[in-house]
Design a protein around this motif. Structure first.
Motif, PDB file in Angstrom:
ATOM      1  N   ALA A  96       0.760  -1.056   0.050  1.00  0.00           N
ATOM      2  CA  ALA A  96      -0.002   0.194  -0.106  1.00  0.00           C
ATOM      3  C   ALA A  96       0.931   1.303   0.126  1.00  0.00           C
ATOM      4  CB  ALA A  96      -0.838   0.091   1.384  1.00  0.00           C
ATOM      5  N   PHE A  97       1.969   1.244   0.283  1.00  0.00           N
ATOM      6  CA  PHE A  97       2.842   2.239   0.600  1.00  0.00           C
ATOM      7  C   PHE A  97       3.072   3.109  -0.880  1.00  0.00           C
ATOM      8  CE2 PHE A  97       7.064   4.660   0.532  1.00  0.00           C
ATOM      9  CZ  PHE A  97       7.071   5.116   1.841  1.00  0.00           C
ATOM     10  N   GLY A  98       3.419   2.573  -1.935  1.00  0.00           N
ATOM     11  CA  GLY A  98       3.645   3.320  -3.217  1.00  0.00           C
ATOM     12  C   GLY A  98       2.259   3.829  -3.647  1.00  0.00           C
ATOM     13  N   PRO A  99       0.852   3.099  -3.618  1.00  0.00           N
ATOM     14  CA  PRO A  99      -0.225   3.881  -4.170  1.00  0.00           C
ATOM     15  C   PRO A  99      -0.327   5.065  -3.213  1.00  0.00           C
ATOM     16  CG  PRO A  99      -0.582   1.603  -4.135  1.00  0.00           C
ATOM     17  CD  PRO A  99       0.854   1.544  -3.690  1.00  0.00           C
ATOM     18  N   ARG A 108      -9.299   2.523  -4.081  1.00  0.00           N
ATOM     19  CA  ARG A 108      -8.442   2.234  -5.173  1.00  0.00           C
ATOM     20  C   ARG A 108      -7.216   1.669  -4.617  1.00  0.00           C
ATOM     21  NH1 ARG A 108      -5.299   6.171  -9.732  1.00  0.00           N
ATOM     22  NH2 ARG A 108      -4.591   4.205 -11.188  1.00  0.00           N
ATOM     23  N   ILE A 109      -6.627   1.961  -3.624  1.00  0.00           N
ATOM     24  CA  ILE A 109      -5.259   1.429  -2.747  1.00  0.00           C
ATOM     25  C   ILE A 109      -5.581  -0.099  -2.609  1.00  0.00           C
ATOM     26  CG2 ILE A 109      -3.853   1.732  -0.938  1.00  0.00           C
ATOM     27  CD1 ILE A 109      -4.210   4.523  -1.005  1.00  0.00           C
ATOM     28  N   ARG A 110      -7.076  -0.276  -1.819  1.00  0.00           N
ATOM     29  CA  ARG A 110      -7.553  -1.658  -1.536  1.00  0.00           C
ATOM     30  C   ARG A 110      -7.390  -2.516  -2.421  1.00  0.00           C
ATOM     31  NH1 ARG A 110     -11.952  -3.668  -1.789  1.00  0.00           N
ATOM     32  NH2 ARG A 110     -13.057  -1.547  -2.013  1.00  0.00           N
ATOM     33  N   GLU A 111      -8.032  -1.892  -3.696  1.00  0.00           N
ATOM     34  CA  GLU A 111      -8.207  -2.943  -4.843  1.00  0.00           C
ATOM     35  C   GLU A 111      -6.871  -3.299  -5.387  1.00  0.00           C
ATOM     36  OE1 GLU A 111     -10.647  -0.912  -7.351  1.00  0.00           O
ATOM     37  OE2 GLU A 111     -12.402  -1.152  -6.310  1.00  0.00           O
ATOM     38  N   VAL A 113      -4.028  -3.249  -3.642  1.00  0.00           N
ATOM     39  CA  VAL A 113      -3.041  -4.301  -2.615  1.00  0.00           C
ATOM     40  C   VAL A 113      -3.811  -5.409  -2.920  1.00  0.00           C
ATOM     41  CG1 VAL A 113      -2.780  -4.791  -0.415  1.00  0.00           C
ATOM     42  CG2 VAL A 113      -2.771  -2.432  -1.142  1.00  0.00           C
ATOM     43  N   GLU A 114      -5.030  -5.795  -2.841  1.00  0.00           N
ATOM     44  CA  GLU A 114      -5.608  -7.136  -2.986  1.00  0.00           C
ATOM     45  C   GLU A 114      -5.053  -7.816  -4.299  1.00  0.00           C
ATOM     46  OE1 GLU A 114      -9.872  -6.708  -2.558  1.00  0.00           O
ATOM     47  OE2 GLU A 114      -9.656  -6.386  -0.420  1.00  0.00           O
ATOM     48  N   SER A 115      -5.398  -7.033  -5.393  1.00  0.00           N
ATOM     49  CA  SER A 115      -4.896  -7.799  -6.678  1.00  0.00           C
ATOM     50  C   SER A 115      -3.246  -7.948  -6.805  1.00  0.00           C
ATOM     51  CB  SER A 115      -5.151  -6.756  -7.791  1.00  0.00           C
ATOM     52  OG  SER A 115      -4.894  -7.099  -9.011  1.00  0.00           O
ATOM     53  N   ALA A 116      -2.405  -7.205  -6.480  1.00  0.00           N
ATOM     54  CA  ALA A 116      -0.974  -7.406  -6.270  1.00  0.00           C
ATOM     55  C   ALA A 116      -0.874  -8.601  -5.337  1.00  0.00           C
ATOM     56  CB  ALA A 116      -0.292  -6.052  -5.940  1.00  0.00           C
ATOM     57  N   LEU A 117      -1.248  -8.764  -4.337  1.00  0.00           N
ATOM     58  CA  LEU A 117      -1.054  -9.779  -3.411  1.00  0.00           C
ATOM     59  C   LEU A 117      -1.551 -11.291  -4.125  1.00  0.00           C
ATOM     60  CD1 LEU A 117      -1.772  -8.380   0.144  1.00  0.00           C
ATOM     61  CD2 LEU A 117       0.445  -8.994  -0.854  1.00  0.00           C
ATOM     62  N   LEU A 118      -2.602 -10.839  -4.598  1.00  0.00           N
ATOM     63  CA  LEU A 118      -3.022 -12.126  -5.405  1.00  0.00           C
ATOM     64  C   LEU A 118      -2.173 -12.597  -6.495  1.00  0.00           C
ATOM     65  CD1 LEU A 118      -5.617 -14.303  -5.708  1.00  0.00           C
ATOM     66  CD2 LEU A 118      -6.803 -12.641  -7.281  1.00  0.00           C
ATOM     67  N   GLN A 119      -1.825 -11.710  -7.349  1.00  0.00           N
ATOM     68  CA  GLN A 119      -1.138 -12.231  -8.533  1.00  0.00           C
ATOM     69  C   GLN A 119       0.275 -12.753  -8.038  1.00  0.00           C
ATOM     70  OE1 GLN A 119      -1.025  -9.035 -11.897  1.00  0.00           O
ATOM     71  NE2 GLN A 119      -2.711  -7.865 -10.362  1.00  0.00           N
ATOM     72  N   THR A 120       0.604 -12.393  -7.203  1.00  0.00           N
ATOM     73  CA  THR A 120       2.049 -12.885  -6.588  1.00  0.00           C
ATOM     74  C   THR A 120       1.966 -13.979  -5.588  1.00  0.00           C
ATOM     75  OG1 THR A 120       1.959 -10.869  -4.914  1.00  0.00           O
ATOM     76  CG2 THR A 120       3.099 -10.724  -6.904  1.00  0.00           C
ATOM     77  N   GLY A 121       0.799 -14.480  -5.303  1.00  0.00           N
ATOM     78  CA  GLY A 121       0.534 -15.652  -4.433  1.00  0.00           C
ATOM     79  C   GLY A 121       0.646 -15.267  -3.027  1.00  0.00           C
ATOM     80  N   LEU A 122       0.629 -14.036  -2.569  1.00  0.00           N
ATOM     81  CA  LEU A 122       1.016 -13.784  -0.935  1.00  0.00           C
ATOM     82  C   LEU A 122      -0.181 -13.223  -0.456  1.00  0.00           C
ATOM     83  CD1 LEU A 122       4.148 -11.389  -1.403  1.00  0.00           C
ATOM     84  CD2 LEU A 122       4.215 -13.767  -0.906  1.00  0.00           C
ATOM     85  N   THR A 123      -1.546 -13.667  -0.755  1.00  0.00           N
ATOM     86  CA  THR A 123      -3.026 -13.256  -0.295  1.00  0.00           C
ATOM     87  C   THR A 123      -2.717 -13.801   0.950  1.00  0.00           C
ATOM     88  OG1 THR A 123      -3.908 -12.909  -2.283  1.00  0.00           O
ATOM     89  CG2 THR A 123      -5.295 -13.238  -0.309  1.00  0.00           C
ATOM     90  N   GLU A 124      -2.493 -15.012   1.537  1.00  0.00           N
ATOM     91  CA  GLU A 124      -2.640 -15.522   2.662  1.00  0.00           C
ATOM     92  C   GLU A 124      -1.575 -15.185   3.735  1.00  0.00           C
ATOM     93  OE1 GLU A 124      -2.396 -19.814   2.479  1.00  0.00           O
ATOM     94  OE2 GLU A 124      -4.424 -19.927   1.099  1.00  0.00           O
ATOM     95  N   LYS A 125      -0.628 -14.266   2.994  1.00  0.00           N
ATOM     96  CA  LYS A 125       0.524 -13.584   4.029  1.00  0.00           C
ATOM     97  C   LYS A 125       0.172 -12.125   4.211  1.00  0.00           C
ATOM     98  CE  LYS A 125       3.133 -17.624   4.534  1.00  0.00           C
ATOM     99  NZ  LYS A 125       4.418 -17.593   4.092  1.00  0.00           N
TER     100      LYS A 125
END
Length: 244
Positions: A96-99, A108-111, A113-125
């Motif tokens: 979230a820091f950059g946005p 927009r920040i929340r969306e 962050v959620e998308s970026a973590l999902l794409q990189t497989g880090l949602t659970e972390k």
């Protein structure tokens, strides 16, 4: 490169000299290079060959002494020691820091962050202490930060350093995902055997100069050892085995 290909990075006659009390060190000597939009380019070279210096110029972290660099959009650079780029206590805070600095709205920040973590497989972390992530996860987190800011060009500097087999697989899966999204990926490495099967474009630097620029198959026919790079075909039966 094909004249019909749209280039996202165009480097023309770039020279960079570092000056110290001990004298001058020419890190880059009249380098020209084009990188196609949506491609995966592997830039091989030993430490001190100039590849990282050039990428820091593309990413806007330093300037060249002469020549020109054009980049179609901002480029993000993932350092070899990815933990040095972590600014948040958790992956969610870090992404979230950059946005936030870009002044985006909360939604927009929340969306992002959620998308970026999902794409990189880090949602659970997402809320896991970032300092306890593995080396491969920290590299993925750095990429997630760039995805959240919608950067079109992502540069990975020695992404396989100190990773085990599982970590290498994670990085390569991430590269495939980025390519599928249409991102331009540039991998700087002396361990070309771990990623050349993913590449569309292969470049070699040696002592501040570009000594090869072509396809991976063309590069594998060269005497890479002369530039202090291990040729995968010497140790492996087929380049397809490197795609993991």
């Amino acid at each position: 490169m094909d004249s019909m290909v749209e280039n996202v990075v165009s480097i023309q006659n770039v020279t960079k000299v570092f000056r110290t009390a001990a004298g001058e060190n020419c890190a880059l000597n009249d380098v020209s290079l084009d990188i196609a939009k949506g491609s995966c380019t592997v830039i091989g070279g030993e430490n001190g060959s100039g590849k990282s210096v050039l990428m820091s110029i593309i990413a806007g972290l330093s300037e060249c002494d002469s020549g020109s660099v054009e980049c179609g959009g901002r480029a993000g650079l993932v350092f070899q020691e990815a933990e040095t780029q972590i600014l948040g206590e958790t992956p969610a805070e870090d992404v979230a820091f950059g946005p936030k600095n870009l002044g985006w709205s909360r939604d927009r920040i929340r969306e992002a962050v959620e998308s970026a973590l999902l794409q990189t497989g880090l949602t659970e972390k997402a809320d896991f202490p970032a300092r306890f992530l593995s080396g491969g996860e920290k590299r993925r987190l750095a990429v997630a930060c760039m995805l959240a800011m919608e950067l079109p060009v992502i540069i990975l500097d020695e992404p396989y350093a100190n990773l085990d087999y599982g970590g290498v697989k994670q990085v390569n899966a991430l590269v495939r995902n980025l390519k599928a999204q249409g991102k331009t990926v540039i991998i700087l490495t002396h361990e070309i055997e771990k990623c050349l099967g993913l590449a569309d474009h292969f470049v070699v630097f040696f002592r501040g100069e570009k000594v090869f620029d072509g396809t991976p198959s063309e590069g594998l026919s060269k005497n890479l050892e002369a530039w202090n790079i291990r040729n995968p075909l010497v140790s492996y039966k087929a380049v397809e085995d490197l795609q993991w």
